[in-house]
Structure formats: structure tokens, C-alpha cells
Design a protein around this motif. Structure first.
Motif, PDB file in Angstrom:
ATOM      1  N   VAL A  25       0.863  -1.618  -0.185  1.00  0.00           N
ATOM      2  CA  VAL A  25       0.285   0.202  -0.231  1.00  0.00           C
ATOM      3  C   VAL A  25       1.034   1.780  -0.382  1.00  0.00           C
ATOM      4  N   GLY A  26       2.345   1.053   0.365  1.00  0.00           N
ATOM      5  CA  GLY A  26       2.898   2.299  -0.244  1.00  0.00           C
ATOM      6  C   GLY A  26       3.788   2.888   1.184  1.00  0.00           C
ATOM      7  N   LEU A  27       3.938   1.861   2.295  1.00  0.00           N
ATOM      8  CA  LEU A  27       3.529   2.778   3.647  1.00  0.00           C
ATOM      9  C   LEU A  27       5.391   2.705   3.413  1.00  0.00           C
ATOM     10  N   VAL A  28       6.357   1.597   3.453  1.00  0.00           N
ATOM     11  CA  VAL A  28       7.394   1.847   3.087  1.00  0.00           C
ATOM     12  C   VAL A  28       8.584   2.263   2.845  1.00  0.00           C
ATOM     13  N   ASP A  29       9.316   2.879   3.340  1.00  0.00           N
ATOM     14  CA  ASP A  29       9.933   3.924   2.132  1.00  0.00           C
ATOM     15  C   ASP A  29      11.137   3.218   1.703  1.00  0.00           C
ATOM     16  N   ASP A  30      11.314   4.120   0.469  1.00  0.00           N
ATOM     17  CA  ASP A  30      11.648   3.117  -0.927  1.00  0.00           C
ATOM     18  C   ASP A  30      13.257   2.469  -0.382  1.00  0.00           C
ATOM     19  N   LYS A  31      14.323   2.975   0.342  1.00  0.00           N
ATOM     20  CA  LYS A  31      15.045   2.733   1.196  1.00  0.00           C
ATOM     21  C   LYS A  31      15.412   0.911   1.703  1.00  0.00           C
ATOM     22  N   TYR A  32      13.876   1.000   2.077  1.00  0.00           N
ATOM     23  CA  TYR A  32      14.317  -0.110   2.445  1.00  0.00           C
ATOM     24  C   TYR A  32      13.358  -1.351   2.384  1.00  0.00           C
ATOM     25  N   LYS A  33      12.823  -0.913   1.623  1.00  0.00           N
ATOM     26  CA  LYS A  33      12.237  -2.525   0.721  1.00  0.00           C
ATOM     27  C   LYS A  33      12.729  -3.641   0.350  1.00  0.00           C
ATOM     28  N   LYS A  34      13.641  -3.575  -0.061  1.00  0.00           N
ATOM     29  CA  LYS A  34      14.663  -4.716  -0.053  1.00  0.00           C
ATOM     30  C   LYS A  34      15.040  -5.630   0.684  1.00  0.00           C
ATOM     31  N   ALA A  35      15.017  -4.449   1.989  1.00  0.00           N
ATOM     32  CA  ALA A  35      15.517  -5.349   3.347  1.00  0.00           C
ATOM     33  C   ALA A  35      13.875  -5.695   3.261  1.00  0.00           C
ATOM     34  N   ILE A  36      13.116  -5.820   3.284  1.00  0.00           N
ATOM     35  CA  ILE A  36      11.559  -5.913   3.727  1.00  0.00           C
ATOM     36  C   ILE A  36      11.236  -7.155   2.873  1.00  0.00           C
ATOM     37  N   ILE A  37      11.557  -6.992   1.738  1.00  0.00           N
ATOM     38  CA  ILE A  37      11.174  -8.237   0.686  1.00  0.00           C
ATOM     39  C   ILE A  37      12.642  -9.166   1.135  1.00  0.00           C
ATOM     40  N   SER A  38      13.395  -9.293   1.504  1.00  0.00           N
ATOM     41  CA  SER A  38      14.396 -10.456   1.392  1.00  0.00           C
ATOM     42  C   SER A  38      14.182 -11.015   3.617  1.00  0.00           C
ATOM     43  N   ASN A  39      13.782  -9.680   4.304  1.00  0.00           N
ATOM     44  CA  ASN A  39      13.131 -10.317   5.626  1.00  0.00           C
ATOM     45  C   ASN A  39      11.882 -10.775   5.747  1.00  0.00           C
ATOM     46  N   LEU A  40      11.387 -10.773   4.457  1.00  0.00           N
ATOM     47  CA  LEU A  40       9.373 -11.560   4.593  1.00  0.00           C
ATOM     48  C   LEU A  40       9.968 -12.833   3.754  1.00  0.00           C
ATOM     49  N   VAL A  41      10.601 -12.758   2.868  1.00  0.00           N
ATOM     50  CA  VAL A  41      11.368 -14.636   1.817  1.00  0.00           C
ATOM     51  C   VAL A  41      12.052 -15.470   2.954  1.00  0.00           C
ATOM     52  N   ASP A  42      13.022 -14.745   4.140  1.00  0.00           N
ATOM     53  CA  ASP A  42      13.910 -15.902   4.785  1.00  0.00           C
ATOM     54  C   ASP A  42      12.634 -15.989   6.047  1.00  0.00           C
ATOM     55  N   SER A  43      12.169 -14.951   6.485  1.00  0.00           N
ATOM     56  CA  SER A  43      10.638 -15.726   7.444  1.00  0.00           C
ATOM     57  C   SER A  43       9.800 -16.509   6.629  1.00  0.00           C
ATOM     58  N   ILE A  44       9.355 -16.359   5.617  1.00  0.00           N
ATOM     59  CA  ILE A  44       8.668 -17.699   4.772  1.00  0.00           C
ATOM     60  C   ILE A  44       9.396 -18.937   4.953  1.00  0.00           C
ATOM     61  N   THR A  45      10.472 -18.593   3.884  1.00  0.00           N
ATOM     62  CA  THR A  45      11.070 -19.930   3.932  1.00  0.00           C
ATOM     63  C   THR A  45      11.580 -20.598   5.319  1.00  0.00           C
ATOM     64  N   ALA A  46      11.695 -20.195   6.574  1.00  0.00           N
ATOM     65  CA  ALA A  46      11.705 -20.732   8.133  1.00  0.00           C
ATOM     66  C   ALA A  46      10.808 -20.956   8.685  1.00  0.00           C
ATOM     67  N   ASN A  47       9.962 -20.870   7.708  1.00  0.00           N
ATOM     68  CA  ASN A  47       8.924 -21.269   7.947  1.00  0.00           C
ATOM     69  C   ASN A  47       8.084 -22.705   7.575  1.00  0.00           C
ATOM     70  N   ASN A  48       9.005 -23.433   6.457  1.00  0.00           N
ATOM     71  CA  ASN A  48       8.861 -24.118   5.888  1.00  0.00           C
ATOM     72  C   ASN A  48       7.937 -23.961   4.402  1.00  0.00           C
ATOM     73  N   LYS A  49       8.087 -22.385   4.191  1.00  0.00           N
ATOM     74  CA  LYS A  49       7.624 -21.883   3.157  1.00  0.00           C
ATOM     75  C   LYS A  49       5.797 -22.307   3.409  1.00  0.00           C
ATOM     76  N   ALA A  50       5.484 -21.989   4.305  1.00  0.00           N
ATOM     77  CA  ALA A  50       3.589 -22.152   4.432  1.00  0.00           C
ATOM     78  C   ALA A  50       3.159 -21.699   4.606  1.00  0.00           C
ATOM     79  N   LEU A  51       1.739 -21.436   4.188  1.00  0.00           N
ATOM     80  CA  LEU A  51       1.062 -20.401   3.991  1.00  0.00           C
ATOM     81  C   LEU A  51       0.628 -19.997   5.609  1.00  0.00           C
ATOM     82  N   THR A  52       0.270 -18.566   5.922  1.00  0.00           N
ATOM     83  CA  THR A  52      -0.591 -17.885   7.402  1.00  0.00           C
ATOM     84  C   THR A  52      -1.145 -16.774   6.943  1.00  0.00           C
ATOM     85  N   ALA A  53      -1.009 -16.040   6.171  1.00  0.00           N
ATOM     86  CA  ALA A  53      -1.605 -15.163   5.787  1.00  0.00           C
ATOM     87  C   ALA A  53      -3.455 -15.667   6.087  1.00  0.00           C
TER      88      ALA A  53
END
Length: 923
Positions: free
Chosen positions: A715-743
Motif C-alpha cells: 500500500v506504499g507505507l515502506v520507504d524506498d530505502k527499506y523495500k529490498k530489506a523488507i522483501i528479503s526479511n519476508l522471504v527469509d521468514s517464510i522460508t524458515a517457516n517451511n514455506k507454509a501459508l499463514t496469511a
């Protein structure tokens, strides 16, 4: 499965043309209000659109001419006596406004032509027509609302009650309404020029002329909040009338207008008893006119439908049939005169959406007998609809039909999660083979339990009636199909079908959440699943109707309830949840961006502004914390309200998105002061949100859940300088959780978009290309044939549910690669970005944009990626190909100079105009 409508509307209306060698531009389809030859249009503010074709690439319109005439003869003769734009130097071909007010209840004839990029004029398109509706009491003339009986004002129950106990609401909504027959015989004395019929019945009606049904609608008209809006239908019945005597017949059922307390009910309401209004306007060839209207001269009697409820089912007693009651010559002397009844409170408006119709049918896949006297029928597919039975037996025998989407442990119909008891019953008249199907109720089912009859193939030592045939009839909104998708991954193809059946089953005159237990328009899915629906069906009329429902539902203080029409007032989060009510902001924006309808923004703007102001009044330092949150997220507790993400995260995120969209709307509509006002509000929300929920050290939002990370990103709340880090952390978190759906219901939509836009489509593939954890594959492994309400396909909740199907959007925008750029309106500038992830070696998609069909067909083989792409006239495309700087790219077999395209993030961007292209990427 026998498909009744196998081709979409646009294929049916495209006019065959042979393009000359010069590939001159041709108009191939023409629409008024986004429909072909619509009935019941407005008299002002009409919009016209057309599609074009050319055998030449990079072709576009440079000018157009739109003309309207009062007769087809005048249109052919060039006598444009109603409207003539002359030549307009403009490339607009979508939602071209007519700057003239027209007469009500008139047939108009129109056509258009265009000029191409070289200034050459096309031929005129094939003649089109439209019929205007009626809008004033004077238009309706002496027509009256009529019925069999009246409901005293003291017995009205509006708004309704939610699953009340017998002592709640006093003695209201206990009475079983009579389902009446209404008939009128009249005489046509002269030769007819045209005959237009304007009619409605509440809750729903069926109409016949001389014994033949008019139209193909089921459950007509669409349901609304009847105290504010009542829809009527328009028919051109010129060819159905005959010289001499004619008869109009109307049967009126209850729908949402009257829901009593028998059998299952989600809610009970009593707006009134069944009633109808009708105005037949006949224009004779000699120019004289005559109206046939509903009044006390009509006759009425009870129908053979002895019970009908939108929630409880329907009973029919064939012994009560009165043969030929709707034909001329029937003796109605024993019928009583119709009552002139109190009109509903709502304004009469023409229904401009597609009607609900029977769209598919299913034959029996399996029959078994779980216990004596009971037979179970399996049709193989969970759908919304009814049954059709052909049966033979003795007069007075009754068969009971209980539909269900699941079977119990004892192999009987299981309605525990879908609304019980719901059933159909038919009492035989006993004169040979009898055919029947319900007319005013529907359910979601795959199975039917039969009691009181046996298959004609069964050994039947008793006198039970014999079932000759039993058919499942799928009913839904008749919106034409606008897309298709297929890929090399069989599981993904099955997931597509799974979700598509949930979409089809919940497209009615509103977007329902399920076709059995609720049948209500829960608003969050309208926008969260909006693109997934839009890729598959033309929902312009449906979503415009939904915007009107939202306007009717908005409270004086500004909030929009979680359902619209709001037949019942729910409590707490089920009444006022920002993620639900925000449909009032987002739907008008979607209609504008999808279809180019700027007028809907103007119409909805007061509602949008009032709602955003309401949210701000509820916020604490710009933070909202009420509502349901990420409904049905998958956590340690049973599904329901949000478990993994604080409600303030989703509520405030959508609040920010609303303020951002309102700012854009104000800019488009040139409300400069309000544009600045709401831009400042959006900035304040953004700062407050990040201050409260974002950890700048860890680059994590709130709890770090899938929803908490993905929703702010999208929705556009993330500052541009943090976007790559947010996606990277999201990917790492999902991967660590067996790539399971929780949303859940709210968050999964944003999770799909975040991973797609953030370059992590491979993870989307990994999360969904499996069946070992709750998700789509898991549901299919459990035997689901439509998307279920919960990720693990629980039996105690709905097993045909619209929410959670958001991966459908990615199938089109990601795998097939069909989308539009963020700045584009009406798919003017396409974003073609196919993503060959996982084991997928090919994918193909088709989507009918406002300019015409967009098609992609890509393959990956032995280091070569090929894409066959078709872009319609008047559109351009940014094509993003999987390539690096060492790749050689060929366009239509010509090597592309590497200075003519850019490569970034393993993607080559090539800009093209309309036409037919073959792209090849070779390493």
C-alpha cells in the motif's frame, strides 16, 4: 458437463471482416455502457466504446465519429437526427461520453467509425442499438404495485434480525407469504412498431407472455436494500406479441424481500409481501401509443409454489397447477382481483448488470443407497445452483431433495456448515413424466439426498416414484468470460479451476462469500479478489451496482458496514471493520483503472470522502485499531479474527491506502484544495504507522507475520530505502517457516502482490506447488472441487468460498505476464512480464481488455525463451523479458540492437505498439 455458454460475449459480437492488403483499421466490436445492445440504459451520461483490428503492427486510432439516429433507416441513410459528433481528433475509444440527453423508453440506433495512424477512415461498424429506461412516475404512467396480500406496517421487520430466537422480534416474520400468480389479458388492435416492457417483482419474479417466459434470468431482479433502491428490468417484446388477444403472466417469489423463520435462515426480514409492477409500452406503426399497466384489473391466485425461501429451499405442489393460467382464454373468474399494495420505499432504477442465469449443467457421476428409502446422488462438482428433476409416480406422492456440498460419516447430506435444514420438495400430479426445477431459491452443493423416490434403474419393489433424471444446474451472474490461463504445471491448472468455481459460484447480483449459509455481500472480498475476478469475467455492470449498494449502505456518520446491501445490522467488527468498509473507496478506483470510467469516481466521491473522514475521526493519532483484522489467518487457534497480526496493522494500512486513493481521485476531479488536504492526511498516517510499527534496526514490521510485512509494502507505507530489506526479511521468514501459508483473508492478497512485485515469484511457486501443508494443493488432495473457506479445508466451515483465491491474479499477471502499468488506465499501457519460475516450461493466457484481447504464449526450452504476444489496437506494451546483458533478443526473427532496450534485474525492457509479436531470448 454441458456448457450453455461456451464462448464469451465478445467473441459472439465480433463482426467478421476480411482485412484488405493495406491492413486498414476496422471497428470489430461496439459497446454502449460496456454491453452489446443494452436494455434499460440511462437517458444522460451514456458511454460508448469500440474495439479495432488491423493486420499492421503499431496501429492506433487518431480520430473517431459517433452517430445516433431514431430509426435504423435513418442511420443507414446518414440522417443522424439524434446525435453526431462529426470527426473528433482524439484517440479515445473507451467510455466516450454522449453529450446529449435522450428520451425515456426509446430505441436508439448508433454506429461509429475511426481514422487510423495514417489518417485513413475505416468503414462504419455494424449498426448497434440501445433502449433507454424509465425514471419518473410519469414514465410509469398509471402502473401500480399489485399483489395478492398486504403486509401491515406493524409487521415489517427492517432491518432484519440475525438468526433470531423465536421470542426475538415479537411475532414478525413467522407468516408464510403466498407466492402469487398475476395475469392480465389484453388486445392488440393494430400492427406493432415496437413494444417495450418495464417490469419488476419483489423479491424476485418470472414473467411470461402468452405462456412463454420472457428472458433467461433466474432470481430477477438483483437484490438491493429495497427501502432505498428497487431494480426493474427492460425487455423488447415486439416479436412476442401477436395481433389480437395476449396475456401477461407474473409469478412473484420472496428473495431477500421476505425471509420467514421456517427451516434454515441466516437472517429474517419482512420488507413486505410479494408484489410486482409492470408497464408495457406499445408503439404502433401508425405512430399511436398504448400502455398496458399493472393495476386492480389484473387477476391473482396462489401459485403451486407453497413455500420458498432464499435460505430455506422451495416446495412445489403440482396438484395445484392451473393449466394455461398465463395464456389467452384461461377462465380466471374464480381468481380475485389483484390488490393495489403499498409501494416499496426504494427508487425504481433499471437493472444494468447482467442477470443471473443457468450457465452450466452436470449429470450424475455416482448413485448410492446409504440406508433404506434414501439415495445419494453425486454430480462431481460443488456449484451454486438448483436441481432439475424428471420423475414419474402417483398423484400426491412427494419427493424431498436435500442438497449438500459434503457427505457425513454415514454417507448422507452434510449441511452442518452450509445452512440446515435446506431442501426442495415436489408433490406429483401423477400424469406421466413430470419435470420441475425451483425458481426462487438456490444453494451451494455437489450432492443431493433423495427421499421418497428411487432411481428408475433401481430394483423398486415399492410404489415409490421413479426418478427418470436428476440434473445439477449451475446458476450465476451471466457476466461474459474475459480470460483464460493454462501452464505446464498440472497442479496450478487444477488450482485455477478450483478458484474459478468459487468465483463463479459467488457471482450473483452481488459478490457473495458463499452460495449457501450466507449469500451476503461481505465487502472485503470485492476488492481483495477483485483483480482475480476481473481477469476472468466482465464485471463492469456488477461492480457499478456494488458501488450503488455501498452508497445506499453508508451511515450518516460516514461508516460503511461490512455487508451491502445491509439487510441486517451485525455487531462490533462484523458491523464496522475498516478492511471491509474500505471497499467504498477501492471499488470506484478499480472501476476507473480497469474500465476507464471517470464518471464513477465523480459519482462515488462524496461517499469516499465521507468514509475517509469517518476513519480519521475513529483514529488515535492516525492509528486505527478496530475491526476483524486478518480474518481466517492460519495460526495455532481455530480460524476467525486475526491471530498473527495486530488489527491496528491491517486497519491503519488500509486507512492509509484509502487516503492515498482519495488524494488521487481529488486530483483527477480537480478538487485542488481537497487533494492537498488528503495528501497531508496520508503523509501523517504514514509517519504514525512507521513510528509505531517499523523497527528500523531489524527492518521488521510489527510481529513480522506474512501480513504485517506484505501489506505495508503493497500500500506504499515502506520507504524506498527499506523495500529490498523488507522483501528479503519476508522471504527469509517464510522460508524458515517451511514455506507454509499463514496469511489470511486480508493479508494473503498483499502477500501475493508483495512477492510478485518484490521479485520473489519463485517463492510463490514453492509455497503453492505442494499439497503437504494447508493450502490449495492440500484442499485438492482432500477432494475439494471449489475453493474452501479455510486453508486446511475444514468440514465445519464453507467448502465453496470466495476469499483466499488471490493467487489467481498472479496466474495472469505473473505467470502469463498480463497486467497494466501503474500509471495506465483501461489497460492502455500493458505490462507484459512473464515469469518462468519453478518447473514451469510454458504458460499461456488471454485477457479481454477494454481495447480487445491480449494474449501471451511463452515457452522455455534448451536455453531459449520464446514469447508470442498479441497487443490490441490502441494499446501499447512494456515487455519485460527474462534476459541479461549477454542475451540476444529477436523480435519477429530480427535481432534487436542492444542499444534499443535496457536490462535490469535479469529483465530486458522492450517497448512495442499494437500487433502480433514473436520474441526470442537466446543465451
Amino acid at each position: 458437463m454441458a456448457s450453455i455458454k461456451t464462448n464469451c460475449l465478445f467473441v459472439a459480437v465480433c463482426m467478421a471482416c476480411i482485412l484488405p492488403a493495406a491492413a486498414q483499421l476496422q471497428v470489430t466490436a461496439a459497446l454502449c455502457e460496456n454491453k452489446v445492445n443494452p436494455l434499460g440504459t440511462n437517458t444522460a451520461g451514456l458511454h460508448f466504446s469500440w474495439e479495432m483490428a488491423s493486420g499492421q503492427n503499431n496501429q492506433h486510432q487518431t480520430a473517431y465519429q459517433l452517430v445516433i439516429a431514431s430509426t435504423p433507416e435513418k442511420l443507414d441513410a446518414g440522417m443522424y437526427d439524434v446525435y453526431n459528433t462529426q470527426k473528433v481528433n482524439n484517440e479515445q475509444n473507451i467510455m466516450v461520453a454522449c453529450q446529449k440527453n435522450l428520451e425515456a423508453a426509446r430505441v436508439y440506433y448508433w454506429k461509429a467509425r475511426v481514422w487510423d495512424a495514417e489518417g485513413k477512415a475505416s468503414a462504419w461498424c455494424k449498426n448497434q442499438q440501445f433502449v433507454t429506461g424509465i425514471f419518473t412516475a410519469n414514465d410509469w404512467g398509471k402502473a401500480k404495485w399489485i399483489g395478492y396480500e398486504e403486509l401491515p406496517d406493524s409487521m415489517r421487520l427492517v432491518p432484519g434480525l440475525h438468526a433470531p430466537s423465536n421470542d426475538e422480534g415479537g411475532n414478525k416474520a413467522f407468516k408464510r407469504p403466498v407466492v402469487p400468480l398475476l395475469r392480465k389479458q389484453f388486445t392488440v388492435h393494430k400492427k406493432i412498431g415496437n413494444a417495450l416492457l418495464f417490469v419488476t417483482g419483489l423479491g424476485q419474479y418470472e414473467l411470461t407472455i402468452n405462456g412463454s417466459k420472457v428472458g433467461n434470468a433466474f432470481l430477477s431482479p438483483g437484490w438491493t436494500y429495497f427501502d432505498k433502491t428497487v431494480l426493474y428490468n427492460t425487455y423488447d417484446v415486439t416479436t412476442q406479441l401477436q395481433n389480437g388477444n395476449n396475456t401477461l403472466g407474473i409469478t412473484v417469489g420472496n428473495g431477500f424481500y421476505n425471509i420467514n423463520r421456517e427451516r434454515y435462515f441466516k437472517i429474517v426480514t419482512a420488507f413486505g409481501m410479494p408484489k410486482a409492477i409492470c408497464c408495457l409500452k406499445i408503439t404502433y406503426e401508425d405512430g399511436t401509443k398504448e400502455d398496458v399497466v399493472s393495476d386492480e384489473s389484473w387477476k391473482t391466485a396462489p401459485s403451486p409454489i407453497t413455500f420458498t425461501s432464499i435460505y430455506g429451499g422451495e416446495d412445489y405442489d403440482a396438484r395445484l397447477e392451473q393449466k394455461d393460467w398465463d395464456k389467452t382464454g384461461f377462465d380466471d373468474t374464480k381468481w380475485k382481483n389483484a390488490l393495489a399494495v403499498k409501494p416499496p420505499g426504494g427508487k425504481l432504477l433499471p437493472e444494468q448488470d447482467y442477470p443471473v442465469e443457468q450457465m452450466d449443467s452436470f449429470t450424475i457421476k455416482r448413485i448410492w443407497q446409504p440406508q433404506p428409502g434414501v439415495y445419494m446422488y453425486d454430480f462431481g462438482q460443488n456449484v451454486s445452483g438448483i436441481v432439475r428433476i424428471t420423475i414419474k409416480g402417483l398423484k400426491g406422492q412427494t419427493v424431498k431433495l436435500t442438497p449438500a456440498e459434503l457427505v457425513s460419516g454415514s454417507q448422507l447430506s452434510n449441511q452442518s456448515a452450509s445452512g440446515s435444514p435446506y431442501y426442495f420438495s415436489y408433490t406429483l400430479k401423477g400424469d406421466g413424466e413430470e419435470i420441475w426445477q425451483p425458481r426462487f431459491s438456490y444453494y451451494g452443493f455437489r450432492y443431493v439426498q433423495v427421499e421418497g423416490a428411487a432411481p428408475d434403474t433401481a430394483a423398486n419393489g415399492t410404489s415409490l416414484p421413479q426418478i427418470i433424471s436428476l440434473t445439477s444446474l449451475h446458476t450465476r451472474n451471466a457476466s461474459p468470460a474475459t480470460g483464460s490461463f493454462e501452464c505446464s504445471n498440472p497442479l496450478f491448472n487444477r488450482i485455477f479451476t478450483l478458484i474459478n468455481w468459487a468465483i463463479k459460484s459467488n457471482l450473483q447480483s452481488v459478490v457473495t462469500d458463499c452460495p449457501h449459509r450466507e449469500k451476503l455481500s461481505w465487502l472485503e472480498q470485492d476488492y481483495l479478489m477483485g483483480a482475480s475476478i476481473h481477469y476472468n469475467y466482465d464485471i463492469y455492470g456488477l461492480y457499478k451496482k456494488l458501488v450503488h449498494d455501498l452508497k445506499d449502505a453508508q451511515y450518516a456518520q460516514g461508516f460503511i458496514p461490512d455487508i451491502a446491501p445491509e439487510f441486517v445490522v451485525f455487531q462490533e467488527g462484523f458491523l464496522d471493520s475498516p478492511e471491509w468498509g474500505s471497499a467504498g473507496v477501492i471499488l470506484p478506483w478499480l472501476l476507473y483503472t480497469w474500465y476507464g470510467d471517470k464518471g464513477v469516481l465523480q459519482e462515488a466521491y462524496p461517499m469516499v470522502k465521507k468514509y475517509v473522514d469517518y476513519l480519521e475521526s475513529k483514529a488515535n493519532n492516525h492509528i486505527l485499531s478496530h475491526g476483524l483484522g486478518d480474518w481466517y489467518d492460519y495460526g495455532p487457534n481455530p480460524p476467525g479474527e486475526a491471530q498473527l497480526t495486530p488489527k491496528a496493522v491491517t486497519a491503519t494500512s488500509i486507512f492509509y491506502y484509502d487516503a492515498t486513493l482519495l488524494t488521487k481521485m481529488a486530483a483527477i476531479l480537480q478538487y485542488k484544495h481537497e487533494e492537498k488536504q488528503y495528501s497531508l492526511l496520508a503523509s501523517a498516517i504514514r509517519k504514525a504507522f512507521n513510528d509505531k510499527f517499523f523497527n528500523t534496526a531489524t527492518k521488521v514490521y510489527s510481529t513480522g507475520s506474512q501480513t504485517a510485512m506484505a501489506m505495508p509494502y503493497c500500500v506504499g507505507l515502506v520507504d524506498d530505502k527499506y523495500k529490498k530489506a523488507i522483501i528479503s526479511n519476508l522471504v527469509d521468514s517464510i522460508t524458515a517457516n517451511n514455506k507454509a501459508l499463514t496469511a489470511g483473508d486480508i493479508g494473503f492478497h498483499f502477500l501475493v502482490k508483495a512477492l510478485d512485485e518484490g521479485g520473489a515469484s519463485q517463492l510463490l511457486f514453492d509455497m503453492n506447488n505442494r499439497d503437504d501443508v494447508p493450502g490449495y494443493g492440500f484442499q485438492l488432495k482432500k477432494g475439494a472441487t471449489a475453493l474452501t473457506e479455510s486453508w486446511p479445508a475444514l468440514e465445519d466451515v464453507s467448502n465453496n468460498h470466495l476469499m483466499l483465491g488471490h493467487i489467481m491474479e498472479w496466474f495472469y499477471s505473473g505467470l502469463a505476464g498480463i497486467a497494466q502499468e501503474d500509471s495506465s488506465i483501461g489497460f492502455k499501457q500493458l505490462k507484459i512480464r512473464p515469469q518462468p519460475v519453478g518447473n514451469i516450461t510454458w504458460a499461456k493466457g488471454r485477457f479481454h481488455s477494454p481495447n480487445g484481447w491480449v494474449t501471451t504464449d511463452w515457452k522455455k526450452k534448451e536455453g531459449v525463451f520464446t514469447l508470442h504476444l498479441i497487443i490490441p489496437v490502441n494499446s501499447t506494451a512494456n515487455v519485460y523479458l527474462p534476459a541479461d546483458k549477454s542475451s540476444n533478443i529477436y523480435v519477429n526473427q530480427v535481432l534487436k540492437n542492444k542499444t534499443t532496450f535496457t536490462v535490469q534485474n535479469s529483465s530486458a525492457l522492450i517497448k512495442v505498439g499494437s500487433g502480433d509479436y514473436l520474441f526470442e531470448v537466446k543465451q
